[in-house]
Every structure is written in C-alpha cells, then in structure tokens.
Design a protein around this motif. Structure first.
Motif, PDB file in Angstrom:
ATOM      1  N   GLU A  84      36.219  36.213  35.640  1.00 36.46           N
ATOM      2  CA  GLU A  84      36.519  35.443  34.425  1.00 36.46           C
ATOM      3  C   GLU A  84      37.805  34.631  34.545  1.00 36.46           C
ATOM      4  O   GLU A  84      38.142  33.874  33.638  1.00 36.46           O
ATOM      5  CB  GLU A  84      36.584  36.386  33.214  1.00 36.46           C
ATOM      6  CG  GLU A  84      35.227  37.001  32.906  1.00 36.46           C
ATOM      7  CD  GLU A  84      35.216  37.970  31.737  1.00 36.46           C
ATOM      8  OE1 GLU A  84      36.301  38.308  31.237  1.00 36.46           O
ATOM      9  OE2 GLU A  84      34.115  38.380  31.332  1.00 36.46           O
ATOM     10  N   ASP A  85      38.561  34.796  35.636  1.00 38.35           N
ATOM     11  CA  ASP A  85      39.758  33.973  35.884  1.00 38.35           C
ATOM     12  C   ASP A  85      39.363  32.680  36.601  1.00 38.35           C
ATOM     13  O   ASP A  85      38.380  32.656  37.341  1.00 38.35           O
ATOM     14  CB  ASP A  85      40.711  34.709  36.852  1.00 38.35           C
ATOM     15  CG  ASP A  85      41.605  35.731  36.170  1.00 38.35           C
ATOM     16  OD1 ASP A  85      41.414  36.002  34.990  1.00 38.35           O
ATOM     17  OD2 ASP A  85      42.502  36.255  36.870  1.00 38.35           O
ATOM     18  N   ARG A  86      40.153  31.643  36.399  1.00 43.49           N
ATOM     19  CA  ARG A  86      40.043  30.424  37.189  1.00 43.49           C
ATOM     20  C   ARG A  86      41.432  29.994  37.634  1.00 43.49           C
ATOM     21  O   ARG A  86      42.417  30.253  36.920  1.00 43.49           O
ATOM     22  CB  ARG A  86      39.387  29.279  36.400  1.00 43.49           C
ATOM     23  CG  ARG A  86      37.898  29.474  36.171  1.00 43.49           C
ATOM     24  CD  ARG A  86      37.108  29.439  37.485  1.00 43.49           C
ATOM     25  NE  ARG A  86      35.684  29.581  37.300  1.00 43.49           N
ATOM     26  CZ  ARG A  86      35.026  30.759  37.245  1.00 43.49           C
ATOM     27  NH1 ARG A  86      35.697  31.896  37.344  1.00 43.49           N
ATOM     28  NH2 ARG A  86      33.728  30.787  37.118  1.00 43.49           N
ATOM     29  N   PHE A 103      43.866  30.375  34.522  1.00 43.87           N
ATOM     30  CA  PHE A 103      43.126  30.548  33.270  1.00 43.87           C
ATOM     31  C   PHE A 103      42.481  31.927  33.297  1.00 43.87           C
ATOM     32  O   PHE A 103      41.751  32.246  34.240  1.00 43.87           O
ATOM     33  CB  PHE A 103      42.043  29.457  33.154  1.00 43.87           C
ATOM     34  CG  PHE A 103      42.619  28.063  33.190  1.00 43.87           C
ATOM     35  CD1 PHE A 103      42.905  27.392  32.013  1.00 43.87           C
ATOM     36  CD2 PHE A 103      42.922  27.450  34.404  1.00 43.87           C
ATOM     37  CE1 PHE A 103      43.466  26.120  32.045  1.00 43.87           C
ATOM     38  CE2 PHE A 103      43.486  26.178  34.444  1.00 43.87           C
ATOM     39  CZ  PHE A 103      43.751  25.509  33.267  1.00 43.87           C
ATOM     40  N   ASP A 104      42.769  32.721  32.294  1.00 48.09           N
ATOM     41  CA  ASP A 104      42.244  34.092  32.251  1.00 48.09           C
ATOM     42  C   ASP A 104      41.268  34.177  31.077  1.00 48.09           C
ATOM     43  O   ASP A 104      41.683  34.293  29.922  1.00 48.09           O
ATOM     44  CB  ASP A 104      43.419  35.070  32.094  1.00 48.09           C
ATOM     45  CG  ASP A 104      42.954  36.524  32.085  1.00 48.09           C
ATOM     46  OD1 ASP A 104      41.740  36.764  31.928  1.00 48.09           O
ATOM     47  OD2 ASP A 104      43.807  37.418  32.228  1.00 48.09           O
ATOM     48  N   GLY A 105      39.974  34.114  31.395  1.00 48.67           N
ATOM     49  CA  GLY A 105      38.949  34.102  30.355  1.00 48.67           C
ATOM     50  C   GLY A 105      38.633  35.494  29.835  1.00 48.67           C
ATOM     51  O   GLY A 105      38.889  36.491  30.505  1.00 48.67           O
ATOM     52  N   SER A 357      47.668  35.668  36.753  1.00 46.34           N
ATOM     53  CA  SER A 357      47.060  36.245  35.556  1.00 46.34           C
ATOM     54  C   SER A 357      47.582  37.676  35.374  1.00 46.34           C
ATOM     55  O   SER A 357      48.182  38.255  36.291  1.00 46.34           O
ATOM     56  CB  SER A 357      45.529  36.231  35.682  1.00 46.34           C
ATOM     57  OG  SER A 357      45.124  36.922  36.841  1.00 46.34           O
ATOM     58  N   ASP A 358      47.320  38.265  34.192  1.00 45.54           N
ATOM     59  CA  ASP A 358      47.893  39.590  33.902  1.00 45.54           C
ATOM     60  C   ASP A 358      47.358  40.678  34.832  1.00 45.54           C
ATOM     61  O   ASP A 358      47.946  41.746  34.925  1.00 45.54           O
ATOM     62  CB  ASP A 358      47.674  39.964  32.427  1.00 45.54           C
ATOM     63  CG  ASP A 358      46.212  40.146  32.075  1.00 45.54           C
ATOM     64  OD1 ASP A 358      45.357  39.601  32.785  1.00 45.54           O
ATOM     65  OD2 ASP A 358      45.917  40.833  31.070  1.00 45.54           O
ATOM     66  N   GLY A 359      46.264  40.395  35.542  1.00 43.32           N
ATOM     67  CA  GLY A 359      45.727  41.364  36.514  1.00 43.32           C
ATOM     68  C   GLY A 359      46.752  41.760  37.557  1.00 43.32           C
ATOM     69  O   GLY A 359      46.764  42.899  38.037  1.00 43.32           O
ATOM     70  N   LEU A 360      47.645  40.821  37.928  1.00 42.92           N
ATOM     71  CA  LEU A 360      48.724  41.165  38.869  1.00 42.92           C
ATOM     72  C   LEU A 360      49.861  41.872  38.128  1.00 42.92           C
ATOM     73  O   LEU A 360      50.327  42.928  38.555  1.00 42.92           O
ATOM     74  CB  LEU A 360      49.286  39.909  39.556  1.00 42.92           C
ATOM     75  CG  LEU A 360      50.545  40.171  40.402  1.00 42.92           C
ATOM     76  CD1 LEU A 360      50.202  41.007  41.645  1.00 42.92           C
ATOM     77  CD2 LEU A 360      51.235  38.883  40.824  1.00 42.92           C
ATOM     78  N   ARG A 454      41.176  47.963  37.367  1.00 36.36           N
ATOM     79  CA  ARG A 454      41.919  46.736  37.675  1.00 36.36           C
ATOM     80  C   ARG A 454      41.212  45.546  37.044  1.00 36.36           C
ATOM     81  O   ARG A 454      40.006  45.564  36.857  1.00 36.36           O
ATOM     82  CB  ARG A 454      42.079  46.548  39.193  1.00 36.36           C
ATOM     83  CG  ARG A 454      40.757  46.499  39.975  1.00 36.36           C
ATOM     84  CD  ARG A 454      41.016  46.299  41.460  1.00 36.36           C
ATOM     85  NE  ARG A 454      39.783  46.398  42.236  1.00 36.36           N
ATOM     86  CZ  ARG A 454      38.940  45.391  42.433  1.00 36.36           C
ATOM     87  NH1 ARG A 454      39.190  44.211  41.904  1.00 36.36           N
ATOM     88  NH2 ARG A 454      37.854  45.568  43.152  1.00 36.36           N
ATOM     89  N   ASP A 455      41.998  44.516  36.730  1.00 33.21           N
ATOM     90  CA  ASP A 455      41.481  43.293  36.108  1.00 33.21           C
ATOM     91  C   ASP A 455      41.292  42.238  37.210  1.00 33.21           C
ATOM     92  O   ASP A 455      41.772  42.413  38.337  1.00 33.21           O
ATOM     93  CB  ASP A 455      42.530  42.831  35.079  1.00 33.21           C
ATOM     94  CG  ASP A 455      42.004  41.775  34.124  1.00 33.21           C
ATOM     95  OD1 ASP A 455      40.826  41.398  34.237  1.00 33.21           O
ATOM     96  OD2 ASP A 455      42.794  41.323  33.278  1.00 33.21           O
ATOM     97  N   ASP A 456      40.631  41.117  36.883  1.00 38.02           N
ATOM     98  CA  ASP A 456      40.619  39.973  37.800  1.00 38.02           C
ATOM     99  C   ASP A 456      42.063  39.606  38.116  1.00 38.02           C
ATOM    100  O   ASP A 456      42.917  39.621  37.224  1.00 38.02           O
ATOM    101  CB  ASP A 456      39.982  38.738  37.127  1.00 38.02           C
ATOM    102  CG  ASP A 456      38.500  38.907  36.831  1.00 38.02           C
ATOM    103  OD1 ASP A 456      37.846  39.747  37.473  1.00 38.02           O
ATOM    104  OD2 ASP A 456      37.998  38.178  35.958  1.00 38.02           O
ATOM    105  N   MET A 457      42.319  39.261  39.375  1.00 39.51           N
ATOM    106  CA  MET A 457      43.672  38.815  39.744  1.00 39.51           C
ATOM    107  C   MET A 457      43.603  37.405  40.310  1.00 39.51           C
ATOM    108  O   MET A 457      42.794  37.135  41.203  1.00 39.51           O
ATOM    109  CB  MET A 457      44.238  39.705  40.857  1.00 39.51           C
ATOM    110  CG  MET A 457      44.795  41.001  40.378  1.00 39.51           C
ATOM    111  SD  MET A 457      45.669  41.782  41.752  1.00 39.51           S
ATOM    112  CE  MET A 457      45.246  43.461  41.414  1.00 39.51           C
TER     113      MET A 457
HETATM  114 MG    MG Z   1      43.206  39.317  32.776  1.00 42.34          MG
END
Ligand code: MG
Length: 475
Positions: A84-86, A103-105, A357-360, A454-457
């Motif tokens: 979901e990140d770009r 962009f963090d969707g 993005s907040d994933g990192l 973990r989130d998308d990074m």
């Molecule tokens: Mg995120």
C-alpha cells in the motif's frame, strides 16, 4: 491430531496477545516481543542468500549530480499484498529542483498510487513563476511538469486524461490569482489541498473510473523538494523525513524536518479538538484514533471523514454499507490533507536525508537510522576506488581522507544500498549485530499474520554534495 490442535490454539493465543500490543500503539512492547517471535516461528527457513535476494529485490541506486543532490538509494519491502506504500522520484522539467515522495496508503493501494503520479505535477505547477505558468498554459498543456526518475507503476490513459483536465483548471486558477509575493510554503500547501479537492470532485462528478473506491481509501504523503541549498518538506500524516548531520567532532546528529500528524503529537491533537465543539471532545479522538478509527490525523482521501453525512449516505453507504459512516459524525470535516511545510537551509554538514513511511520509524528511532546510514557511508567508501573530492588537495587532507577510509574498512557493509542496509537492521538487529534467525523469521511470516509484525516499508536515502554546499553562499 490433538497435539496439532493444542499447538494451533497456543499459536492463536500468542498471536492475539501480540496483535493487542501492536494495536495499542506500544512500539516498545512490539520490539520486546521480537525475541518471542523468532522462538515462536522456530528455525529459519530462509538461508542468507535468499534473505539478501528478498531484501534487495526492490532496491534502486542512482547517481544524480544535480547541484546539491548527489545520489539516492531507495528500497521498499511490502507487508500488505499488494503493497500500500508508493515511492516516487522526479525531476522538475521547467524549474531546477528534484522531488522525492513517499505515500503510505490505507484501505488499499489505489489512492496512494494515484497520488504518487499526480501530486508532483501539482507541486511543480504551483511553484512556476507567472511567466512560465502562462507559457505552459499556452504551449504545453496536457504534458507533465516532472520527469519521473523512479517509480514502480504509472497512471492509466483515463486517469491521465482526468489528471490533465484538473491540472489545467488549477493552472488557470493559479495564473488568475498570482498577485501576492511567492512563498514556497504556500505553494506546497496549495498543491496538496487542491489535489485532494480535485479527487473529491472527480469522484462526485464520476470522472474517475471506479471513483467511489478512492472515497473510502486514504493516504499519508511526504514530499521533499531539493533545489540548491533549499530543502522543503511538505507532509500530511505520519511519514517522516530526517536529516543526517555530521558534527565538528565527527559524530552523527539527526534532525527531523517533518512533523507527524498522529496522537503522539500534542499540538496536532489540540488542533483537531479545537475544530469541533466541546460536546464532541470524547468522540473526536478515541483510543488514539480519529473518531475511534483512523490513526493518522491528516490524510488525502478518506472522504467519509470529510464529506457531509448526507453525501456519504447517498454515494457510499449503498455500495459499502453503513459502516463507512463513522459513529458520532456531527461536524465534518474531521480530516484534512493540509500539509505542514518545513524549510531547511542545507550546509556542508548536512550529508543525507532519510525519507520513509512509518513502517521504518516504528521499528527504529531516527538517531539510530542516521547512525546506521552514516556508518554505511564511511564503510561503503571502501567498496569504491579512491577518488579525491577536489584537485590540488593538501597532503594533510589526503592523509585524513585515507585515515577515514581505513577506519571504514571495519564497517564494510554487506549491502551497497543504504535503504536495504536500514531494512536489514530494522528487522534483524539485536544488541550484537544482525541475527540471521530473527531476520529470516520476519521475512518468512505467512501473509495472514505479517501485517501484525511489520508494516510496508518505503525508504529513500538522499545524499547531498558537500562540495557544492561548501562553495554555495550562505543565506
Ligand atoms: Mg504504514
């Protein structure tokens, strides 16, 4: 069979406990649970070459050499499927800047994808001097104002058509109101808000194909604009940009050049509460979320937090159900795409910027990120042939350079790309270094559970040219 069932119930129990830790937003608990994570998932299934192949599959490194911008490394590691990140990098075609956007969707990837290919044109347009704006409208309308240097996808033909319709209207609007003195902050602000309003209108007027899907998706956005010694960062939501600064005593310092819009930010929390009557103070932000649902307090899209309730009932409820209208929805809009914009004057001490993005950031503190990239820079020098940064250097300066290079040998990294180095450390580091078992377990998590760990990074490491900055006048 009984053993399998007992094992499965233990698995589900531990998983539900861990999910509660994550959803409570307690990042320390999440980190402390990492020891249990690798025990829990048993022996690593992935060997070191496979781990490196996964970590490096989306990495990109480019030398740019455009004034203060020397080079960049990017990488993305998905958690959601699809991600979901770009992340996008582009060069302004009519002015001299470069832009980087993350962009963090949420609720899907489509809105983040759409924004990543539209917002930079809006920004490039809003910073044009009136004469160039007039020329663009007369000669070049329906051409992009930026050249994409790095992206993973592109707009469809229909999306492109809708984009240029709205962009041209924005250009005409800018030209008719271009009387006040130019301000970069205002220009960035205007571009963000205009694009969000345009997407809302395109959905209502049924211009965008499958438009209503975008109405219930959202995206945070952080865009960095670099032009000579001027660095501007415009951010809405919880992506973040951090500068890596080398101090006089050769230690690395981190400096945040963006503000996060979530409940950790007391000023932001006050802003949201001040925009609604006191009678709503218990429902506007509940359990660290907007209307008890949304973690970022600013975002693009999510029009079911912006439109009037009657419009949500008319356009969205029939398709998505009553859940799209949040409870206690009394005084919209509750959400905005307005960015906060920060300016920084680059000096030779500013060596790099990490945009992610907040994933990192939920895995690693900014000062650790900066230290890792700083060490990576000195370690990486040993991978290249020695090149003197300027001709006719004094022997003492050459000696210092060789000394730094010699020290860097001890830090020679396994990844040439600094963004990959950060992901490897974010997921695999313990007190003593990279723990292969932990890293392999984090990469081998089944799709059904990975998002809990973990989130998308998405990471861009942007390197500045110290020589350019040394020779540039201050101010
Ligand atoms: Mg995120």
């Amino acid at each position: 069979m009984a053993t399998t069932l007992a094992g499965l119930s233990r698995y589900l129990l531990r998983l539900s406990r861990f999910r509660r830790h994550i959803s409570s937003g307690n990042r320390n608990l999440a980190r402390h649970s990492s020891r249990r994570r690798s025990d829990f998932f048993g022996a690593p299934k992935l060997g070191p070459p496979e781990v490196s192949r996964i970590l490096r599959s989306n990495e990109t490194s480019r030398e740019v050499q455009a004034r203060s911008l020397r080079a960049f490394d990017t990488n993305q590691l998905p958690s959601n499927n699809p991600m979901e990140d770009r992340l996008i990098v582009a060069r302004c075609l009519l002015t001299t800047g470069h832009m980087f956007g993350v962009f963090d969707g949420h609720g899907g990837h489509n809105l983040a994808e759409l924004l990543s290919h539209r917002l930079l044109d809006y920004i490039a347009l809003s910073i044009l001097p009136p004469a160039l704006l007039k020329e663009y409208l007369e000669k070049n309308k329906r051409t992009h104002l930026v050249q994409v240097v790095h992206a993973i996808d592109s707009l469809t033909d229909r999306q492109t058509e809708v984009h240029f319709d709205s962009l041209n209207a924005f250009a005409r609007n800018l030209l008719s109101s271009a009387s006040s003195p130019f301000s970069m902050q205002d220009a960035l602000h205007r571009a963000f808000v205009q694009l969000d309003n345009d997407i809302s209108r395109e959905i209502i007027e049924q211009k965008l194909p499958n438009g209503s899907q975008y109405a219930v998706m959202g995206s945070c956005a952080c865009v960095v604009h670099i032009d000579g010694t001027h660095l501007h960062v415009a951010s809405t939501g919880d992506c973040k940009a951090v500068l890596g600064i080398l101090s006089d005593d050769a230690t690395w310092l981190s400096k945040a050049v963006s503000v996060e819009h979530n409940t950790d930010n007391i000023n932001e929390l006050r802003r949201v509460l001040s925009e609604h009557p006191a009678s709503e103070s218990n429902s506007v932000v509940k359990q660290d979320r907007l209307l008890g649902q949304l973690a970022p307090l600013r975002a693009f899209g999510d029009f079911n937090y912006k439109w009037e309730a009657s419009r949500i009932r008319e356009l969205l409820v029939p398709q998505f159900g009553t859940y799209v209208l949040p409870a206690h929805y009394m005084t919209p809009p509750y959400l905005t795409a307005q960015p906060e914009v920060m300016h920084h004057h680059l000096t030779p001490r500013d060596k790099f910027l990490v945009l992610a993005s907040d994933g990192l950031w939920e895995q690693m503190q900014p000062h650790k990120v900066v230290r890792l990239v700083g060490q990576h820079m000195s370690g990486k020098q040993t991978l290249d042939l020695l090149r003197l940064p300027r001709p006719l250097m004094k022997l003492g300066d050459v000696y210092d350079l060789l000394h730094i290079r010699h020290q860097g040998l001890a830090q020679k990294p396994s990844d040439a790309n600094a963004a990959t180095h950060l992901i490897r450390n974010a997921l695999g580091r313990n007190e003593y270094g990279i723990e292969h078992g932990k890293l392999a377990a984090m990469l081998a998590l089944p799709q059904e559970v990975v998002r809990s760990f973990r989130d998308d990074m998405s990471i861009a490491v942007i390197y500045f040219d110290s020589e350019f900055l040394r020779l540039s006048p201050a101010g």
